[in-house]
Scaffold this active site. Structure first.
Site, mmCIF file in Angstrom:
data_model
loop_
_atom_site.group_PDB
_atom_site.id
_atom_site.type_symbol
_atom_site.label_atom_id
_atom_site.label_comp_id
_atom_site.label_asym_id
_atom_site.label_seq_id
_atom_site.Cartn_x
_atom_site.Cartn_y
_atom_site.Cartn_z
ATOM 1 N N ASP A 94 0.825 -1.208 0.000
ATOM 2 C CA ASP A 94 0.000 0.000 0.000
ATOM 3 C C ASP A 94 0.861 1.262 0.000
ATOM 4 O O ASP A 94 0.586 2.228 -0.708
ATOM 5 C CB ASP A 94 -0.878 0.050 1.268
ATOM 6 C CG ASP A 94 -1.767 -1.167 1.445
ATOM 7 O OD1 ASP A 94 -1.326 -2.277 1.088
ATOM 8 O OD2 ASP A 94 -2.886 -1.010 1.962
ATOM 9 N N GLU B 100 -6.228 -11.305 -4.145
ATOM 10 C CA GLU B 100 -5.877 -12.373 -3.198
ATOM 11 C C GLU B 100 -6.867 -13.533 -3.179
ATOM 12 O O GLU B 100 -6.636 -14.529 -2.496
ATOM 13 C CB GLU B 100 -5.758 -11.780 -1.791
ATOM 14 C CG GLU B 100 -4.563 -10.859 -1.653
ATOM 15 C CD GLU B 100 -4.530 -10.162 -0.300
ATOM 16 O OE1 GLU B 100 -5.609 -9.832 0.206
ATOM 17 O OE2 GLU B 100 -3.424 -9.950 0.212
ATOM 18 N N LYS C 117 -10.997 -10.109 -6.289
ATOM 19 C CA LYS C 117 -11.182 -9.236 -5.134
ATOM 20 C C LYS C 117 -10.972 -7.771 -5.492
ATOM 21 O O LYS C 117 -11.687 -6.902 -5.033
ATOM 22 C CB LYS C 117 -10.187 -9.653 -4.043
ATOM 23 C CG LYS C 117 -10.291 -8.862 -2.754
ATOM 24 C CD LYS C 117 -9.206 -9.285 -1.763
ATOM 25 C CE LYS C 117 -9.228 -8.434 -0.509
ATOM 26 N NZ LYS C 117 -8.010 -8.630 0.292
ATOM 27 N N GLN C 118 -9.954 -7.517 -6.297
ATOM 28 C CA GLN C 118 -9.548 -6.137 -6.502
ATOM 29 C C GLN C 118 -8.762 -6.003 -7.791
ATOM 30 O O GLN C 118 -8.389 -6.998 -8.403
ATOM 31 C CB GLN C 118 -8.688 -5.687 -5.329
ATOM 32 C CG GLN C 118 -7.349 -6.405 -5.241
ATOM 33 C CD GLN C 118 -6.685 -6.217 -3.893
ATOM 34 O OE1 GLN C 118 -6.940 -6.975 -2.968
ATOM 35 N NE2 GLN C 118 -5.849 -5.216 -3.771
#
Lengths: 720, 720
Positions: A324, A465, A573-574
């Site tokens: 991040d 993930e 997920k993303q």
């Protein structure tokens, strides 16, 4: 209402926890949750000092929650007055995010008397060890109250306790207060918490309408110096004592003025101004709120620290630093406070040894950075990160083992830093070694497929993930290629000019690194322009997000892992391939960006706060302004709204979301303003939302500081 | 009691199902479960024809359970007489496993009259399409009974139905009976079932003590010829009709005599005689019972078929062929009926195309044999093989994807065949192509690790299925090495002598194959002599079997998969490294065999019927006679005792265990007798249990057939 202010009157347990995050105050040295003065551990009060961790038994290592020196509890007729009291009349609490000032106003009905408590609190941005509280009590009738003021040592812990109290002593000079000398359990790190109050009694007798004001000064010290080394045996309590007495002498007003000045200074370059109509004003507020949070937790007062994934807001995610920082938070600081951005890199340099230990433990060469990194760089991520909702058993996850893209994020960040600042000193001071060691790891991780005459990367987890242990994750492979190309480039430059020990150690890897650069498999777009997220991704069940959601038997079920509802579908997920297209947009034509955006977006849960900004930036780049505005709302409202994901399986993952906050800045600057650096020059390809008239921000490039003003029609760059 | 007989009087549902397996009859063309005459699908009656499969919707493909032509149901006063009837007095059923004759004797009390039913049934070993039943009814008082005789078309199916009835017709010649013309659903394969009975009425009036005997002849035909090709449009019913009429003409006695003669012939070379005291007699019985089962299911009447993992006893495991055939069943036939052993290889040759399709589907070259192989070699193993007991969801397993050691088992088997029989014709007739294609697959599956300068094999499942997706499984790597060495050896021989198209296609792979042979990583014994079953095996939790078992929350939980109780421990399902040490004992000294036996045995659940014999053989080789005897009991009693594992997760896995039966033979011949072939000569290193005086068996080596007599003191080889 003040455009720099949020407020809330929620008193439910859920609201109290959410406001703890939403109204968080911090000064980079420490952070304090937005709970009321009388809150105790049942309300998850929190005072977290950056970089201080502890382990209890074989539980997860996590940040130490320090004793709370700002605790004040009133009582009436023996009954404590709290937000849960039947006598509560009204409550409102606010955060001023221009200056990081938390305030509250609460009214109780004490047997007919209306009692009002108003308080203000800040963590001094000019004196990093100091916290200040002003607490005002008023009653409309004469009344006598009980009052407890203390350093509350009964703290909330996810996996504590984390310290023992070694000594309690007076604060000195006859002042009303105390000092707690503590020591963490695992590393036996001494720290002290001191408090002074200008009100000493344990009862207060109020006259009608005559307010009683109590001012509290507190100081927090560890024995780590600014380089994070334990100091010589200087009594930490002495620092705390001196410091809190000085604060008391300086007084509330002076401290507050200095604090505000420090924040004003921060906003000089740190602010981004959005002008326009009502919608623009909302966008502005959300952005500033995001930037406030980033500034509150950007490490100050000690060197070579970074920003944990949940900031300093909680013990969530073990207070650990993830990718991040490098890919989502770093850019804002890079362009506005490069000296702070540099600390993030220094943190990775400092923790290189931990990363080397991890690589060796897995049988690889070089350095394999921790997926969840704490102060020493050893991986805080456990093998079991999720609890099965049905069996309550820990579930083996592979984040720690397989999320090897973390290395590349660090290398990418260093290269960005060097490119944008022109400062190559960091390379000589450890940056190069980080790059080379990360590259060595990848070299030992790449496998060669003789029949295909190419290198591949198997058994990884990409940003998404939910799909564990996949082969040839496009994002990971592309990032590995970037890393190896940069390593070779730097190594060859070094060899030509002034060979460093770091580059010397890499010399023997150069031929293999070059071969991998030539032959590493990078999944390319298919006939439809689509890039498979990993091998066989398109062969998996292609069903809707709703279908996958409808299969949940328990709302807290983990979607990923070996057997999650998403694991064997194309639901991700993303942002994953989309992150790659963002970072390497120059390598792909717009048809590819378009196709992949259209394909992956409906298949993305956006279950991570890291997802929206990445999609949002590609939405900007492909002219999908409506989508982009939605994604901007999402990334910039995660914390201000409090509507974030609170659970992963049975694990609490609440707290603030610095990556989404950094994502807000990126969406405005990289996305809507189309800001980029090409050949050391600022480029702007603006694409502002209809409601926005102008965006102004600071960008430091090379040695120059620019004021960038972007309008719908054009832009101007002014030297600042 | 007849030493060739077992009996049981159980009538519980569990006993009925177990006896269905225990008292199974078969003639290699078909098999019939050991259920009583009046049993229907609720008792899991079964008539399975080898190699006939069908699929219903998207359920698992499985063997077709044929209509049951031997159904007879008596009734008294409208109430059917069954094993569940209140009127049941006694029941006993037997299997004579010298001749594969099932019999039963059951008494009912019909309102004061004692009614006795005695029946005998066999599946003719001389006429492979014929089933015969003799059914005798006696009453001690005059009585009238109802009787239903029919071809029972209501069959048990795990995932059916699998056929539709196209026509019912008379059997012809005015006989009492019928013919059912059916067609499978998926492939529309026609088949016919015919029956003739010499008793026509639907009532029977018995005089006291005067028995009524009913003889039933049945025939089963598919339209596949002996090469498994659909025949020209000859009405299959005609075959069935002619055949059943012929049987009826020949009559019970003649058919029985011919059947017995055929079995006598089988036992001439197929028997193994153990002499000694009581314990030896028990060992003898268990062994013969095992050999009986193997002979009952060894494919006869059609070519190029193999033996499914549960024989012809049920639809369990989809009626599929596993590595069981090559490594556990094949040796018995190799030495006693090499022409049958050769069929197993022919089956793999016939299904090579399916294996090539599988390899291609996974992106590899060559052939990747099905983990669960049916008639076409496509993999019947699904991606989801286990049902989660908690969520009832299918669990993704990787048996199909990752159990690549199946290829090597086939190659090993072919090489054994050629070595022992000296028959190289099979190589030219497809055997070589199988070897080369298997090798190509492995070549494309091996990865090269540049920094280690070695090849590795990642992401596999070894024999121990509890640990999925491991790297460098010692057994797998060693078997791959064997395969590649043999492929290179054969290819170079071929190139020198008479190059075949098969070897031609392999030529270009030779250099790489050789390099892999030189540099393939084979995990070697550590300082303690221990070979890690796979990378990091020794790093996993080392706890006892009891500990793992105690963690079960549900007795039907699957131990393996991603999150099973054994998955992250050193507890393994079955022999794995021990299989390797068995096959390659010459490559390791006895200290290694000892160390690994001692280490792995207590860590093995022996949750597969394939485990005991492998440990048992190593126990023999290392002089652990007591252990060996226990393992022999285990492998030879799996079916005779009925005490086998019935569940894997929520999936029923009952049925017979041919691999354990083959393992019984291996333990006696390879283990206790220490039989092996070294340089084309028989070697004996006997180590007989104390209770055994002598073991005699047949072994064909090269063109010679030997009678081998092994005593405690020595052995003799006599040409037969």
């Amino acid at each position: 209402m003040n455009p720099w202010e949020i407020e809330d009157s929620g008193i439910s347990e859920e609201s109290v926890i959410q406001n703890g995050n939403r109204m968080f105050c911090g000064n980079g040295f420490m952070g304090y949750r937005g709970t009321v003065d009388e809150a105790d551990k049942s309300s998850m009060t929190g005072l977290i000092v950056n970089g201080i961790y502890d382990r209890q038994g074989d539980k997860w290592r996590e940040p130490v929650n320090f004793p709370n020196p700002l605790f004040i509890q009133l009582s009436f007729e023996g009954q404590p007055l709290t937000l849960k009291s039947d006598s509560l009349n009204s409550h409102v609490q606010k955060l001023n995010f221009r200056y990081g000032i938390f305030s509250r106003k609460t009214l109780w009905n004490c047997n007919g008397a209306e009692l009002t408590v108003e308080s203000e609190r800040f963590l001094s941005m000019s004196e990093k060890n100091i916290l200040c509280l002003r607490y005002k009590i008023t009653s409309n009738k004469d009344i006598t109250l009980g009052i407890i003021q203390k350093i509350d040592e009964e703290v909330y812990d996810a996996n504590g306790p984390h310290f023992k109290i070694e000594k309690k002593s007076d604060v000195g000079e006859g002042k009303c207060g105390e000092i707690l000398m503590c020591r963490t359990l695992e590393k036996q790190l001494p720290f002290a918490v001191a408090r002074i109050s200008d009100f000493c009694s344990d009862t207060i007798t109020l006259k009608a309408a005559v307010p009683q004001i109590i001012t509290v000064y507190a100081a927090v010290f560890t024995n780590l110096d600014e380089n994070n080394s334990p100091m010589a045996p200087v009594p930490v309590e002495q620092f705390a004592s001196i410091s809190v007495l000085q604060a008391e002498k300086a007084g509330w007003e002076t401290l507050l003025q200095n604090h505000k000045k420090a924040w004003d200074k921060i906003w000089e370059d740190g602010d981004v101004v959005i002008e326009g109509d009502e919608e623009a004003r909302l966008a502005q507020k959300n952005l500033r709120y995001s930037l406030y949070h980033l500034q509150s937790i950007a490490p100050r007062g000690r060197k070579a620290l970074s920003i944990p994934a949940r900031g300093l807001s909680a013990q969530t995610y073990k207070g650990a630093v993830f990718w991040d920082t490098e890919l989502f938070i770093f850019p804002y600081f890079l362009y506005t406070q490069p000296e702070l951005a540099c600390e993030f890199i220094e943190y990775r340099i400092k923790t290189l040894e931990g990363a080397k230990r991890k690589a060796a433990a897995y049988g690889y060469e070089g350095a394999f950075y921790a997926w969840e990194s704490q102060e020493d760089g050893d991986d805080a991520c456990s093998d079991y990160n999720v609890t099965d909702v049905f069996t309550k058993r820990p579930v083996r996850t592979y984040f720690r083992d397989k999320q090897i893209h973390i290395n590349a994020a660090i290398v990418y960040c260093i290269c960005q830093y060097v490119e944008v600042t022109g400062d190559t000193l960091i390379l000589q001071e450890g940056g190069l070694e980080v790059i080379f060691e990360c590259a060595k790891f990848y070299i030992s991780r790449c496998i060669y497929m003789p029949l295909k005459d190419r290198y591949e990367v198997h058994d990884v987890i990409g940003p998404d993930e939910y799909h564990e242990r996949v082969n040839n994750n496009a994002y990971t492979n592309k990032m590995i290629l970037f890393t190896l190309q940069k390593a070779v480039e730097f190594a060859e430059q070094q060899t030509e000019t002034s060979p460093s020990p770091a580059s010397h150690s890499f010399t023997k890897y150069i031929p293999l690194a070059k071969d991998i650069c030539k032959k590493l498999y990078i999944p390319s777009p298919n006939a439809q322009g689509l890039i498979p997220q990993f091998d066989s991704y398109f062969d998996m069940e292609d069903c809707s997000l709703e279908t996958v959601r409808s299969r949940l038997l328990d709302p807290k079920e983990y979607w990923g892992g070996a057997n999650g509802v998403a694991s064997h579908t194309q639901i991700i997920k993303q942002a994953d391939t989309i992150v790659m297209l963002n970072l390497f947009d120059k390598d792909y034509d717009s048809a590819v960006l378009n196709a992949n955006y259209d394909y992956y977006n409906p298949r993305t849960e956006h279950g991570s706060s890291l997802s929206a900004c990445m999609y949002g930036m590609v939405a900007c780049k492909t002219g999908r302004l409506k989508d982009a505005e939605e994604f901007y709302k999402k990334t910039s409202c995660v914390d201000i709204s409090g509507n974030s994901k609170q659970w992963a399986g049975l694990i609490y993952i609440g707290g603030t979301h610095p990556a989404a906050q950094g994502g807000s800045w990126m969406m405005v600057v990289y996305g809507f303003c189309g800001f980029s650096i090409r050949e050391n020059k600022i480029q702007i390809k603006q694409n502002l939302p209809a409601a926005w008239k102008k965006v102004s921000f600071t960008a430091m490039v090379g040695k120059e500081k620019y004021q960038v003003n972007v309008t719908r029609e054009g832009y101007e760059l002014c030297r600042k």
